[in-house]
Design an enzyme around this catalytic site. Structure first.
Site, short mmCIF file in Angstrom:
data_model
loop_
_atom_site.label_atom_id
_atom_site.label_comp_id
_atom_site.label_asym_id
_atom_site.label_seq_id
_atom_site.Cartn_x
_atom_site.Cartn_y
_atom_site.Cartn_z
N GLU A 149 0.82 -1.17 -0.28
CA GLU A 149 -0.53 0.46 0.35
C GLU A 149 1.46 1.08 -0.32
OE1 GLU A 149 -3.51 0.25 -0.62
OE2 GLU A 149 -2.72 2.43 -0.10
N PHE A 150 0.83 2.27 -0.87
CA PHE A 150 1.09 2.99 -0.70
C PHE A 150 0.41 4.62 -0.55
CE2 PHE A 150 2.93 1.19 -4.44
CZ PHE A 150 4.81 1.47 -3.51
N LEU A 151 -0.43 4.50 0.45
CA LEU A 151 -0.95 5.47 0.65
C LEU A 151 -0.41 6.22 1.62
CD1 LEU A 151 -2.41 4.89 3.57
CD2 LEU A 151 -4.34 3.47 2.53
N GLU A 153 -1.27 8.79 5.33
CA GLU A 153 -2.00 9.39 6.14
C GLU A 153 -2.44 11.20 5.57
OE1 GLU A 153 -0.49 7.87 10.08
OE2 GLU A 153 -0.04 6.07 9.54
N CYS A 261 5.54 4.57 9.38
CA CYS A 261 6.11 3.97 7.39
C CYS A 261 8.29 3.92 7.88
CB CYS A 261 5.91 4.37 6.44
SG CYS A 261 4.01 3.75 6.74
N LYS A 264 10.48 2.82 10.87
CA LYS A 264 10.88 1.73 10.48
C LYS A 264 11.36 0.91 9.31
CE LYS A 264 6.51 -0.20 9.79
NZ LYS A 264 6.49 -1.01 8.45
P1 NAD Z 1 -1.54 0.04 13.01
O1 NAD Z 1 -0.88 -0.41 13.52
O2 NAD Z 1 -2.63 1.91 12.50
O3 NAD Z 1 -2.92 -1.64 12.21
C1 NAD Z 1 -3.01 -2.26 12.74
C2 NAD Z 1 -4.40 -3.79 13.00
O4 NAD Z 1 -3.49 -4.72 13.02
C3 NAD Z 1 -4.42 -2.95 14.59
O5 NAD Z 1 -5.55 -2.04 14.27
C4 NAD Z 1 -3.98 -4.26 16.24
O6 NAD Z 1 -4.97 -4.20 16.17
C5 NAD Z 1 -4.37 -5.29 14.30
N1 NAD Z 1 -4.25 -6.65 14.63
C6 NAD Z 1 -2.99 -7.13 14.61
N2 NAD Z 1 -2.58 -8.08 14.53
C7 NAD Z 1 -4.00 -8.70 14.22
C8 NAD Z 1 -4.81 -10.14 14.09
N3 NAD Z 1 -3.96 -11.09 14.43
N4 NAD Z 1 -5.98 -9.80 13.49
C9 NAD Z 1 -6.64 -9.40 13.40
N5 NAD Z 1 -5.70 -7.31 13.30
C10 NAD Z 1 -4.86 -7.73 13.88
O7 NAD Z 1 -1.08 -0.18 11.16
P2 NAD Z 1 -1.07 0.36 10.05
O8 NAD Z 1 -0.38 2.06 10.34
O9 NAD Z 1 -2.14 0.59 9.57
O10 NAD Z 1 -0.11 -0.24 9.21
C11 NAD Z 1 -0.53 -1.70 8.88
C12 NAD Z 1 0.59 -1.96 7.71
O11 NAD Z 1 0.47 -1.24 6.49
C13 NAD Z 1 1.79 -2.19 8.03
O12 NAD Z 1 2.89 -2.82 7.71
C14 NAD Z 1 2.52 -0.94 7.79
O13 NAD Z 1 3.97 -0.04 6.85
C15 NAD Z 1 1.90 -0.44 6.07
N6 NAD Z 1 1.97 0.92 5.70
C16 NAD Z 1 0.61 1.80 6.46
C17 NAD Z 1 0.62 3.08 5.85
C18 NAD Z 1 0.36 3.99 6.82
O14 NAD Z 1 0.73 5.29 6.45
N7 NAD Z 1 0.36 4.65 8.37
C19 NAD Z 1 1.25 3.56 4.46
C20 NAD Z 1 1.09 2.58 3.95
C21 NAD Z 1 2.16 1.16 4.19
#
Ligand code: NAD
Length: 437
Positions: A149-151, A153, A261, A264
């Site tokens: 994903e590339f969105l 926040e 992001c 890490k």
């Molecule tokens: P986040 O921490 O906001 O959300 C992750 C969610 O997963 C949490 O709500 C947690 O409770 C839940 N979770 C953990 N274990 C679980 C399970 N077994 N079953 C169901 N739910 C479970 O994380 P995020 O910011 O949405 O990031 C998610 C991934 O996407 C990461 O790898 C991140 O690097 C990537 N990413 C994030 C962004 C961003 O801007 N936040 C953008 C692109 C990619």
């Protein structure tokens, strides 16, 4: 299509809501019961412009459901997204425990052929691990697809609705095309789906984030050099940006990158290099420049005041960037910790990230206080430090700032004001890479 999204955070919720909005039936799963019950009541647990109404509309229409019951959600779906967190492990590598746990759950509930889509940011080779975990628990055929994903926040809804590109990595052509179909509603202007193998897709995400982090650290290094030699980084930036090969994006100097992001992902990519016996000099430099830059305003305060012991500082902006409530690895939090460690008190504000910051900084006790109003935190402070470029900080009422501060001092980590204007107002103004006039 019938979709389960495992993980309802910033990425999972946006993905689930917008795929439901395109007509799919989506079940969003999370282990956090508080999040799930908030969502069922029509409230979103994060701040993201435009998201709440989409969630509410699709929830009311019955296309978007929320549950903690992973087994049921997986069984009822033919597509399962993995969108859980991949935080840094103690050595900087990506901690895959949440991803692999979900893979186990999928394997245990594989009642029909499914496509498993890895949307979490994961190191090269993780989709193969996911494949292995699921295959070890079921005989039902399935396919694993990488779809990072590339969105961003702050503009996540818009980014998902009109992505620059959608990356789909797969070894099975049919599975890849089925995933491509999910994104067709968002490709009406032009098709921007790029198909590739699994490992290249996983690498594309890390390489993109590392490139963006590199641009930030590069510009911060140039800004610090401008400080030393008496050049103005804002002129330099504009001069650079007109070169089409460089362009205007992402070359703003500041107090370093934060968020969930870039920090890490740079660390994890560097760890991946080390795992394969490769030096990652650029990535290591990007990280160490960033670590130093996050303390740039505190160093400036120390240079100005000498000891910080017993001083009080106002802080504007706690989120790692504007338009989000995310404070993970935010420069402001690192700066605040350094100020408190030096014996200072902090009065902090942010338009939407106050609660998250309060939670993160709870261990600092009453050394940090929080106010909603940006003018309230100025009362009796020795100086104002600006960490986040929220729009409302761009044209403040300087007479109110001057009346409230104990001394007219601003350390601006986002170059929001004109040094000449600050001088005219009698403000000691220190910004990033611009000479004090
Ligand atoms: P986040 O921490 O906001 O959300 C992750 C969610 O997963 C949490 O709500 C947690 O409770 C839940 N979770 C953990 N274990 C679980 C399970 N077994 N079953 C169901 N739910 C479970 O994380 P995020 O910011 O949405 O990031 C998610 C991934 O996407 C990461 O790898 C991140 O690097 C990537 N990413 C994030 C962004 C961003 O801007 N936040 C953008 C692109 C990619």
């Amino acid at each position: 299509m019938k979709i389960a999204v495992m993980g309802t955070g910033y990425v999972g919720l946006v993905t689930g809501a917008l795929l439901a909005d395109a007509g799919n039936t989506v079940v969003c799963v999370d282990i956090d019961e508080r999040k799930v019950s908030m969502l069922r009541e029509g409230h979103i647990p994060i701040y993201e412009e435009g998201l709440e109404s989409i969630v509410q509309r699709n929830h009311e229409d019955g296309r978007l459901l929320f549950t903690t019951d992973a087994a049921e959600a997986i069984k009822k779906s033919n597509i399962v997204f993995i969108a859980v967190g991949t935080p840094s492990d103690h050595d900087g590598s990506a901690d895959l425990k949440y991803v692999l746990k979900v893979a186990e759950q999928i394997g245990d509930n594989m009642n029909s052929t499914k496509i498993v889509i890895c949307k979490s940011t994961v190191p090269v080779g993780t989709c193969d691990k996911v494949q292995g975990v699921i295959a070890g628990r079921t005989d039902v055929p399935f396919h694993v697809v990488s779809n990072p994903e590339f969105l961003k926040e702050g503009s996540a809804v818009k980014d998902f609705q009109s992505p620059d590109r959608v990356i789909i990595g797969a070894s099975d052509k049919e599975a890849a095309e089925t995933v491509g179909e999910l994104y067709k509603p968002f490709m009406r202007r032009s098709d921007r789906i790029v198909y590739m193998d699994l490992r290249s897709a996983e690498m594309t995400k890390y390489a993109s984030n590392a490139m963006l982090a590199t641009k930030i650290s590069f510009m911060n290094e140039i800004a610090n050099l401008c400080d030393r030699v008496g050049a103005d980084v804002e002129h330099v930036r504009i001069g650079m940006s007109l070169d089409e090969r460089i362009g205007p994006h992402f070359i703003f100097p500041g107090v370093g990158y934060g968020g969930s992001c870039f920090p890490k992902d740079v660390r994890a990519l560097s760890r991946l290099g080390h795992e394969f016996d490769m030096e990652t000099g650029v990535l290591d430099a990007v990280e160490s420049i960033n670590d130093r830059q996050k303390l740039r305003l505190v160093s400036a305060a120390r240079e100005h005041f000498g000891s910080l012991e017993g001083r009080t500082f106002a802080v504007w902006g706690l989120a790692f960037k504007p338009k989000t409530d995310d404070v993970r690895e935010a420069p402001a939090l690192i700066g605040i910790r350094a100020l408190v460690a030096a014996g200072a008190k902090v009065q902090a504000t942010d338009p939407v990230a106050l609660e998250n910051a309060k939670h993160e900084l709870a261990d600092l006790g009453d050394a940090v206080t929080f106010e909603h109003d940006e003018y309230d935190v100025l009362e009796g402070a020795d100086a104002l430090l600006i960490f986040t470029e929220w729009n409302q900080y761009r044209s403040p009422e300087f007479d109110r700032i001057l009346a409230a501060l104990k001394s007219p001092v601003i350390f601006d980590g986002r170059n929001l004001y004109s040094p000449a204007k600050m001088k005219k107002l009698g403000i000691h103004y220190d910004s990033i890479g611009r000479p004090t006039v």
